[in-house]
Motif scaffolding. Structure first.
Motif, PDB file in Angstrom:
ATOM      1  N   MET A  99     -12.255  -7.354  12.211  1.00 51.07           N
ATOM      2  CA  MET A  99     -12.692  -8.085  13.408  1.00 51.07           C
ATOM      3  C   MET A  99     -12.615  -7.198  14.647  1.00 51.07           C
ATOM      4  O   MET A  99     -13.553  -7.133  15.459  1.00 51.07           O
ATOM      5  N   ALA A 100     -11.467  -6.494  14.780  1.00 52.52           N
ATOM      6  CA  ALA A 100     -11.304  -5.608  15.941  1.00 52.52           C
ATOM      7  C   ALA A 100     -12.369  -4.517  15.920  1.00 52.52           C
ATOM      8  O   ALA A 100     -12.975  -4.188  16.945  1.00 52.52           O
TER       9      ALA A 100
ATOM     10  N   PHE B 222      -1.980 -10.146  18.214  1.00 56.03           N
ATOM     11  CA  PHE B 222      -3.087 -10.515  17.317  1.00 56.03           C
ATOM     12  C   PHE B 222      -2.874  -9.921  15.932  1.00 56.03           C
ATOM     13  O   PHE B 222      -2.982 -10.601  14.911  1.00 56.03           O
ATOM     14  N   PHE B 223      -2.525  -8.627  15.900  1.00 58.62           N
ATOM     15  CA  PHE B 223      -2.331  -7.981  14.586  1.00 58.62           C
ATOM     16  C   PHE B 223      -1.041  -8.396  13.909  1.00 58.62           C
ATOM     17  O   PHE B 223      -0.878  -8.195  12.718  1.00 58.62           O
TER      18      PHE B 223
ATOM     19  N   MET C 263      -3.183  -7.365  21.776  1.00 53.03           N
ATOM     20  CA  MET C 263      -3.699  -6.817  20.532  1.00 53.03           C
ATOM     21  C   MET C 263      -2.587  -6.743  19.478  1.00 53.03           C
ATOM     22  O   MET C 263      -2.811  -7.050  18.301  1.00 53.03           O
TER      23      MET C 263
ATOM     24  N   ARG D  52       2.810   0.178  12.139  1.00 48.69           N
ATOM     25  CA  ARG D  52       1.468  -0.401  12.302  1.00 48.69           C
ATOM     26  C   ARG D  52       1.232  -0.906  13.721  1.00 48.69           C
ATOM     27  O   ARG D  52       0.238  -0.555  14.366  1.00 48.69           O
TER      28      ARG D  52
ATOM     29  N   ILE E 197      -1.201   0.306  16.758  1.00 50.69           N
ATOM     30  CA  ILE E 197      -2.199  -0.609  17.340  1.00 50.69           C
ATOM     31  C   ILE E 197      -2.066  -0.637  18.857  1.00 50.69           C
ATOM     32  O   ILE E 197      -3.049  -0.515  19.603  1.00 50.69           O
TER      33      ILE E 197
ATOM     34  N   PHE F  88      -6.798   3.502  13.991  1.00 53.95           N
ATOM     35  CA  PHE F  88      -6.664   2.196  13.329  1.00 53.95           C
ATOM     36  C   PHE F  88      -6.388   2.370  11.838  1.00 53.95           C
ATOM     37  O   PHE F  88      -5.628   1.618  11.243  1.00 53.95           O
TER      38      PHE F  88
ATOM     39  N   ASP G 225      -5.979  -6.332   7.278  1.00 54.54           N
ATOM     40  CA  ASP G 225      -7.310  -5.755   7.055  1.00 54.54           C
ATOM     41  C   ASP G 225      -8.386  -6.603   7.707  1.00 54.54           C
ATOM     42  O   ASP G 225      -9.303  -6.094   8.351  1.00 54.54           O
ATOM     43  N   ARG G 226      -8.261  -7.936   7.520  1.00 53.13           N
ATOM     44  CA  ARG G 226      -9.262  -8.840   8.088  1.00 53.13           C
ATOM     45  C   ARG G 226      -9.340  -8.663   9.603  1.00 53.13           C
ATOM     46  O   ARG G 226     -10.407  -8.518  10.188  1.00 53.13           O
ATOM     47  N   ARG G 227      -8.163  -8.665  10.194  1.00 53.08           N
ATOM     48  CA  ARG G 227      -8.144  -8.555  11.662  1.00 53.08           C
ATOM     49  C   ARG G 227      -8.612  -7.173  12.115  1.00 53.08           C
ATOM     50  O   ARG G 227      -9.204  -7.028  13.176  1.00 53.08           O
ATOM     51  N   MET G 228      -8.336  -6.165  11.266  1.00 55.75           N
ATOM     52  CA  MET G 228      -8.814  -4.819  11.574  1.00 55.75           C
ATOM     53  C   MET G 228     -10.335  -4.794  11.629  1.00 55.75           C
ATOM     54  O   MET G 228     -10.931  -4.214  12.542  1.00 55.75           O
TER      55      MET G 228
ATOM     56  N   ARG H  93       0.835  -1.209   0.000  1.00 55.99           N
ATOM     57  CA  ARG H  93       0.000   0.000   0.000  1.00 55.99           C
ATOM     58  C   ARG H  93       0.873   1.264   0.000  1.00 55.99           C
ATOM     59  O   ARG H  93       0.639   2.209  -0.730  1.00 55.99           O
TER      60      ARG H  93
ATOM     61  N   TYR I 256      -5.440 -18.079  14.293  1.00 52.69           N
ATOM     62  CA  TYR I 256      -6.734 -17.958  14.955  1.00 52.69           C
ATOM     63  C   TYR I 256      -6.920 -18.997  16.023  1.00 52.69           C
ATOM     64  O   TYR I 256      -7.576 -18.776  17.032  1.00 52.69           O
TER      65      TYR I 256
ATOM     66  N   ALA J 220      -3.399   1.042   9.561  1.00 55.21           N
ATOM     67  CA  ALA J 220      -3.573   0.305   8.298  1.00 55.21           C
ATOM     68  C   ALA J 220      -2.797   0.949   7.168  1.00 55.21           C
ATOM     69  O   ALA J 220      -2.348   0.276   6.248  1.00 55.21           O
TER      70      ALA J 220
END
Lengths: 411, 647
Positions: free
Chosen positions: B18-19, A209-210, A206, A342, A346, A330, B13-16, A11, A215, A334
């Motif tokens: 979800m959060a 997780f990111f 968190m 990032r 977060i 957020f 993005d997916r996890r974003m 991006r 999962y 992103a």
């Protein structure tokens, strides 16, 4: 694919390609950065802080004399000074390139660890816990900078560990991150300072997780957490904390709680909030919260003053402003080009969000009373400065979103 | 672009999302809870909030005034500057009190007592109730305190209602005074009440503005004057401290106390006190026609204003230890031998008993032998042959020794009681005493000794065990002056019923009373009378009729008598000199006012007491003190409380 291989994201490259300028943003001078600063967001943050100052003025208002009362009149002025100092600090921190943040992260982390250990040995007792460190005239509460330091350290750690080919990380890397989080969290917990330890752990989780942990591990952690609740309740919590949990459950299930002790505070808070109604009683008219019915109305329970004076409109408005700030943060995460940018964003956002959620949940009687301030609004110096520093980091991540991370961890 | 890199973006993005989803749920939960509390249950919480901070507090009633017969205020409520502190709002009470003492006069003893009081208030969980530091501030003190109070947390400066006695000492013994209710006062006031009412009284009297009558009329008419406390709706803080008032329910308002009118003429009272010119003594003036007490003087007196806010131990000690006894209510509580003023009673007894006729003569050689003892007449050489008229006029002791012996102690005692002696006339005051009318039964009971007839002789000249108050002597005079008509002494003009409402109506023969009046007229207006110098009222005509008396303070010993009697003068210490008495009525031909006067250690009734009595009577006539009182109209229009409601 990538030309330099320092980033795993496309991006940012797209932005670079399409951007009118091909300048490396990190190399811009401070004045160009100031010009690009999202002043609307800065003003919004400062505005929320001013709401806190206004509420402190209301707490110190004497409705009889129609003048500030003698006792708590000075609170708002003190808070306004801190807010101004914090605001300047936030803007200055926003100017720091992410590389500098990353370079400093391990130093900050180690420094905080040392301070936490020192607190354990030489800490000043206060309110039944050793949380403060006195160095000459300065009184320090290391658990507050710990929030930022841990975030920076974990983000920095992932930046270094992240494979260049974009594959997902092996589990042991995540376990390493957990260790970085849990060592200071354990030290803070031992003080004891349950709320900060929880916030540290939660915002650290968190980041993990990111960073892309599988999962199945997330699900496993959640299930394990739920399973551990009875054990934590029995073995980890202090009796007074257990009592708070009992009070909460009694309150939610509608059982009668005695009007004294822990439930008194919650009862009075609920009365103050409910009495505000839809539009509130008006500024400076909150008798219930002004006249000392609600304990800690200037710190942890300041939301009751807002609720009583500005009603449902005021409270929902405030929660919406907070939500907007978090969504914006957020999006900053992103849009950032580096893992460090990032994940640090977060972490910082999660820290503020957790305090907001836990504080409101506690005041509204949905969570046990844990002693958490409402970010930007509650009276208190260190907490305010820490939150402003976290926003500084987020703003930096916004300004330096295209910065290529050329560093791998500590120098 | 590599697939893996795209994976990383997609993962993030997916996890974003979800959060964000979890965040949205949390936000919705919080807003839902707020909706529940502030919308669905708002009314309930508003009620709870009101119950929280709206409190009913006691509103003290305004105490009724006490007024004289012409409506002049004798006790009233006055606004005065006051400093109070609220213990819960003070961090360091001692420092605050020290600062206050730099601004206003605050003695060290008072300061120590205050610190103690503040500590007690905190212990009793009553720290939100104000503690009064100083009252009756001067204007300078009040302004100084107002300027500085804002800098001192917990200090209040305000105007407050306080009891005031504008005529000070003049009415100390009649009105008494009010004070903060002590534990004993509360016990007395709540005696026989149900616990609920008892609690209301206790709450009411805890209020710093509440006072209760401790002495005198203030105590007697307490229920009449006090009124009924009301309830005010106020907003209070979490500690129960009232912040401000809400609109009042008229049904809950305090009912002020009723005004009390007394029969005294304050101007006559003042004139009478002045006339004593600093001497100790008492005077009582009674309206013969209706029994109204027009003056009730006991001097020196105390100033009741000093008691309202609690008198200090030192100030009280000064009053208590003063040799001239300002706390002693001489007029109705001072018991003196009446001396020769009692001779009309003895003469009446002798005539009623029929043991002598008015024209019968008794020879006075200056002494009287009875048994193996000798009694003396005040006149050493004797009066010679005395009939009753002359014996009264010249106050011959020997004549009265003789007729007293003939009438007997029981007859004299009986007639004494008909005149009101031996009875305690309260008339709404405290400290009243009944004195003593001695008789053989009393002596047997109290002393366990038989009566000696010699004592009857002393009784005959108003000495010995006989004890009377100036009030009783004034009543005696009033009955004589009214030619034996009944008389109802009273001092409460418009107020609660006097429990002591005794009618003095024992029959007295008018013919005998006429003789007594003639004798008393002789005393002041015929040659040889003992008080002829004071007979003229100085109003260009009207005269008074009276009787002199001397109350022995100590017995004259035989040795002193042999040396040549020393009855007074500089040879005897002042406190051992005799009291001078005089009873009188005026005008002599149409009696309106009766008076008794005692000048302590004044020695001679005719020399010191008679001129005082004359001038007071003259003042009463001149000022027309007995004219219709202002309350008469109101008393007539005030409906009597109905016994039962027919509806």
């Amino acid at each position: 694919m990538s030309r330099d291989g320092f980033t795993g994201f496309t991006r940012g490259e797209a932005r670079v390609r399409t951007a009118a300028s091909t300048l490396q943003f990190a190399e811009l001078g401070p004045f160009s950065k100031l010009a690009r600063m999202p002043w609307g967001i800065v003003l919004l943050i400062f505005g929320v802080g001013l709401v806190g100052v206004a509420m402190l003025f209301s707490v110190g208002w004497d409705p009889v004399t129609q003048a500030p009362s003698a006792r708590e009149a000075g609170l708002w002025r003190e808070q306004l000074t801190r807010l101004s100092v914090g605001g300047v600090l936030m803007v200055l921190l926003a100017l720091l390139p992410l590389g500098v943040w990353a370079r400093l992260s391990w130093l900050a982390y180690l420094g905080v660890l040392v301070l936490l250990v020192l607190v354990d040995f030489f800490g000043i007792m206060g309110g039944g816990a050793a949380r403060w460190l006195k160095v000459g005239p300065i009184v320090l509460q290391p658990s507050e900078p710990a929030k930022l330091a841990v975030t920076l350290a974990v983000a920095s750690y992932y930046q270094r560990m992240m494979p260049l080919n974009g594959r997902s990380l092996p589990l042991w890397v995540h376990l390493g991150a957990l260790a970085i989080i849990l060592i200071p969290a354990a030290l803070v917990f031992k003080q004891p300072n349950l709320s900060t330890a929880l916030a540290l752990t939660a915002s650290g989780m968190m980041i993990v997780f990111f960073a892309g942990i599988g999962y199945r591990y997330v699900l496993g952690a959640i299930l394990a957490g739920i399973a551990a609740v009875p054990a934590i309740y029995t073995f980890v919590l202090e009796p007074y904390q257990r009592q708070r949990v009992d009070t909460l459950i009694a309150g939610i299930t509608g059982q009668t709680t005695n009007g004294l002790g822990e439930s008194y505070q919650i009862e009075q808070a609920k009365i103050a909030i409910g009495a505000g109604g839809v539009s509130g009683k008006g500024y400076l008219q909150g008798i219930q919260s002004q006249q000392e019915y609600v304990p800690e109305q200037h710190t942890d329970f300041i939301l009751t003053v807002i609720a009583e004076e500005f009603g449902f409109i005021g409270t929902v408005g405030l929660l919406t402003v907070f939500a907007f700030l978090f969504v914006w943060s957020f999006r900053v995460a992103a849009r950032n080009r580096s893992w460090f940018g990032r994940l640090a964003t977060i972490g910082a956002t999660s820290t503020i969000a957790f305090f907001t959620i836990f504080n409101s949940g506690m005041v509204l009687g949905l969570l046990p009373v844990l002693g958490m301030p409402l970010p930007l609004i509650s009276y208190g110096g260190t907490a305010l400065i820490t939150v402003m520093a976290c926003f500084g980091l987020i703003l930096s991540a916004h300004l330096h979103r295209d910065e290529k991370m050329t560093t791998h961890g500590p120098i | 672009m590599s697939r893996k890199t795209k994976n990383a973006d997609e993962m993030f993005d997916r996890r974003m999302f979800m959060a964000a989803g979890v965040g949205g749920i949390v936000w919705a939960t919080l807003v839902g809870r707020l909706f529940q509390l502030q919308f669905l249950e708002a009314e309930r919480y508003q009620d709870l909030a009101e119950a929280n901070h709206v409190k009913l507090v006691m509103a003290p009633p305004e105490r009724g005034q006490i007024l004289d017969r012409f409506g002049r205020p004798l006790a009233s409520q006055r606004q005065a500057g006051r400093v109070s502190v609220i213990p819960e709002q003070m961090k360091d009470p001692e420092a605050v009190l020290n600062r206050i003492s730099n601004l206003i006069d605050l003695p060290d003893t008072r300061r120590e007592r205050l610190i103690e009081e503040i500590r007690n208030a905190r212990r009793r969980n009553a720290a939100f109730l104000p503690v009064i530091v100083a009252q009756e501030l001067t204007f300078e003190e009040f302004s100084r305190m107002q300027v500085h109070a804002v800098e001192m947390a917990g200090v209040d400066v305000q105007m407050a209602s306080t009891r005031s006695y504008p005529r000070g000492r003049d009415f100390g013994h009649v009105l008494g005074y009010v004070a903060r209710a002590s534990a004993e006062d509360l016990d007395r006031l709540t005696e026989g009440l149900v616990p609920e009412d008892r609690r209301i009284y206790q709450e009411m009297f805890r209020h710093p503005d509440m006072r209760t009558g401790r002495q005198g009329m203030e105590r007697f008419a307490e229920d009449w004057l006090r009124g009924r406390p009301g309830r005010r709706r106020v907003v209070a803080n979490a500690h129960g401290r009232p912040l401000w008032e809400l609109e009042q329910d008229p049904k809950q308002a305090a009912v002020p106390g009723k005004d009390l009118y007394i029969t005294i003429d304050a101007e006559l009272q003042r004139t009478a006190i002045d006339r004593f010119e600093g001497e100790s003594g008492a005077a009582v003036v009674i309206d013969i026609e209706n029994g109204d007490v027009l003056a009730m003087v006991s001097t020196p007196a105390f100033d009741p204003n000093g008691f309202v806010n609690g008198i200090s131990g030192a100030d009280y000690a000064v009053l208590r230890d003063d040799p001239r006894a300002p706390l002693y209510p001489r007029a109705h509580g001072g018991v003196y031998p009446p001396g020769s003023t009692f001779k009309m009673v003895v003469a009446t007894a002798a005539l009623e008993a029929g043991v002598i006729k008015p024209e019968d003569h008794v020879r006075c050689p200056g002494h009287y032998r009875f048994g193996n003892r000798t009694w003396h007449c005040w006149k050493r050489g004797g009066h010679g042959a005395m009939n009753m008229h002359n014996a009264i006029k010249q106050s011959c002791d020997v004549y009265f020794y003789e007729i007293a012996r003939r009438a007997g102690v029981r007859k004299i005692a009986e007639v004494s009681r008909k005149f009101g002696f031996g009875h305690t006339w309260v008339l709404g005051m405290t400290g009243a005493r009944g004195g003593l009318v001695p008789d053989p039964d009393w002596k047997q009971r109290v002393r366990n000794e038989p009566w000696f007839e010699g004592e009857t002789l002393n009784f005959g000249i108003g000495q010995g065990q006989l004890g009377t108050t100036p009030l009783q002597l004034a009543l005696m005079t009033a009955r004589i002056a009214a030619t034996g008509a009944p008389i109802r002494p009273r001092m409460i003009g418009l107020g609660p019923n006097d429990e002591d409402d005794a009618l003095l109506d024992e029959p007295l023969d008018p013919a005998i009373m006429e003789r007594m009046k003639a004798g008393m007229y002789g005393v002041t207006s015929e040659g040889g009378g003992t008080a002829t110098r004071s007979g003229d009222l100085g109003l260009g005509g009207p005269r008074l009729a009276g009787k002199t008396g001397t109350a022995q303070v100590r017995r004259i010993t035989a040795e002193e008598r042999a040396r040549g009697v020393v009855r007074g003068g500089d040879a005897i210490a002042r406190e051992l000199r005799d009291h001078a008495l005089f009873v009188a009525y005026a005008p002599a031909d149409n009696p309106k006012y009766a008076i008794s006067v005692i000048v302590e250690h004044g020695e001679g009734g005719s020399r010191t007491a008679a001129p005082v009595a004359r001038d007071i009577l003259a003042a009463a006539i001149r000022m027309n003190s007995g004219r219709t009182p202002t309350y008469a109209q109101r008393a007539a229009t005030t409906p009597e409380p109905e016994a039962g409601d027919p509806a």
